[in-house]
Enzyme design. Sequence first.
Site, short mmCIF file in Angstrom:
data_model
loop_
_atom_site.label_atom_id
_atom_site.label_comp_id
_atom_site.label_asym_id
_atom_site.label_seq_id
_atom_site.Cartn_x
_atom_site.Cartn_y
_atom_site.Cartn_z
N THR A 20 0.83 -1.21 0.00
CA THR A 20 0.00 0.00 0.00
C THR A 20 0.86 1.25 0.00
OG1 THR A 20 -0.10 -0.36 2.37
CG2 THR A 20 -2.08 -0.91 1.13
N ASP A 43 9.59 0.59 4.90
CA ASP A 43 10.67 -0.09 5.63
C ASP A 43 11.63 0.91 6.26
OD1 ASP A 43 9.37 -2.13 4.39
OD2 ASP A 43 11.02 -2.70 3.07
N GLY A 93 16.53 -11.75 3.32
CA GLY A 93 15.49 -12.30 2.45
C GLY A 93 14.29 -12.84 3.19
N ALA A 94 14.05 -12.36 4.40
CA ALA A 94 12.93 -12.87 5.20
C ALA A 94 11.74 -11.92 5.21
CB ALA A 94 13.39 -13.13 6.63
N SER A 137 13.18 -6.54 6.18
CA SER A 137 13.86 -5.29 5.86
C SER A 137 15.29 -5.18 6.34
CB SER A 137 13.08 -4.09 6.41
OG SER A 137 11.82 -4.07 5.86
N SER A 138 16.06 -6.21 6.05
CA SER A 138 17.48 -6.12 6.38
C SER A 138 18.14 -4.98 5.60
CB SER A 138 18.17 -7.45 6.08
OG SER A 138 17.89 -7.85 4.77
C1 GLA Z 1 8.92 -4.19 0.56
C2 GLA Z 1 9.11 -2.72 0.20
C3 GLA Z 1 8.11 -1.84 0.94
C4 GLA Z 1 6.69 -2.35 0.78
C5 GLA Z 1 6.61 -3.84 1.08
C6 GLA Z 1 5.27 -4.41 0.79
O1 GLA Z 1 9.23 -4.41 1.91
O2 GLA Z 1 10.41 -2.31 0.50
O3 GLA Z 1 8.22 -0.51 0.50
O4 GLA Z 1 6.18 -2.04 -0.48
O5 GLA Z 1 7.57 -4.57 0.32
O6 GLA Z 1 4.33 -3.88 1.64
#
Ligand code: GLA
Length: 380
Positions: free
Chosen positions: A36, A171, A121-122, A125-126
Site C-alpha cells: 500500500t 521499511d 530475504g525474510a 527489511s534487512s
Molecule cells: C517491501 C518494500 C516496501 C513495501 C513492502 C510491501 O518491503 O520495501 O516498501 O512495499 O515490500 O508492503
Amino acid sequence: MQALKSIVERAFEERFGSEAQLFASPGRINLIGEHTDYNGGFVFPGAVDKGVVAAIRPNSENEVRIVALDLNEECRFGLEESDKPEASWAHYIFGVCREIQKRGYTIGGFEAVFSGNVPLGAGMSSSAALESVFAFALNELFACGIDRFELARIGQSTEHNYCGVKCGIMDQFASVFGKAGCLMRLDCRSMEFEYYPFDPAAHGYRLVLVNSCVKHQLTGSPYNDRRLSCEKVAQALGREFLRGATMAELEALGNTISEEDYKRAYYVIGEEQRVLTVCEALKNNDYETVGRCMYETHWGMSKDYEVSCEELDFLATVAQKCGVTGSRIMGGGFGGCTINLVKEELYDAFITQAQERFKARYGHEVAIYEVVISEGSHRM
Ligand code: GLA
C-alpha cells in the site's frame, strides 16, 4: 543488539583502531498494509529487536573503507558517482552516501565495520536497516542536520537508484522512527503518522514470525511490475495514487484495463480498507477482527496480487487449521516469513505443527522469531 555492539566494536578496533562511534538501526514487522505504501496508502509497521550495528569513524580523506563482518569482506570506494563499487552489499552504503550528497549536504570519507542479525530475504527489511544505520550515522557524524523523514527517503532513493527496487517508504520509515512497544500507522500520502501502543500479551495473544527460509529477492522485475500495474490503473482512474479509489470505480473501468492489472488493484483497494479496519479494531482490543483481516490479506496477496509462494500458503493454511487468530505473508512477498497472531494457549501446539509439517513437506526447517517491538535508529 548489545551483543552485536561488542562484536562490531572489537572488530573495528582490530581493523582500524580506536575512536569509532556506534549506531544501530532495526528491521521491521508490518501488522497489515502490504504493497500500500507506494500506492499512497496506509501501513502499520513496527521496528524489531533485530537490526544492523555499525562502528564508524570519519577520516580526512575522501575514501570510504567498509568491512561487512558477516560476509568477511572489505570494500573501498570514493564519493563520486563514478566510484560505485562492485560488491552488491556495498551499493546500499554507497547509495546512501550519494543520496546525502545529492541533497546538498557535505560528507567525507570514513572507516566502518558493520554486522546484522536481521535474517536476509525474510521480508524483515534487512536492507532498510543497513541503509538507515548509515544514513543516521553519517547525518550525526558530519552534522548535516537532516530530519528523520529525509533520512528515510535517502534510504528509499538508495533502493530506487542504486539497488533496482522501486520500493515504497514503509521499511525505511519503520527503521528510522520505531518506538519500543508501539506500532506506527503511517499515511504514505501525507506522511502523517501515529504511534499505537501494541501489547498483544496483555490480551492473551502472541505475535510470532515463521520464516519459510525461502529467500525472497525483490531486485529484479516482479516487485517493480506490481508497482507498474498499480500506476497504470491509477492513471486510468485519473488519480495520482490508487489510494482512495473505490471498488465501484475499479469495476467501471471494465475492459479498459487488463485482467492482471484489475486483480492487482482489487487487492490494493481491499488492503486499504483492511488497514483502517485493523487500526479501529485494535483500539477496541478486538483481536479477532485483526486476525480475520490478516488472513484476507494473505489470500489477497496470494491469489490477486500473486506475491506468495507454495511454502507461505502452506504455512498460512497450517496456521488456519491450528486455530491461529491471524496469519499472513509479511513484507514484499515471494518468500520470507508469515506473521502470526496466536492465542497464548495455542502457541506451543501451533509452533510444533508448523515446524513438523513444514519439514515433512519441504525437507527443511522453518525458523521462529518472537516479535519484540523496539526502538528505531539510534546511537549506542
Ligand atoms: C517491501 C518494500 C516496501 C513495501 C513492502 C510491501 O518491503 O520495501 O516498501 O512495499 O515490500 O508492503
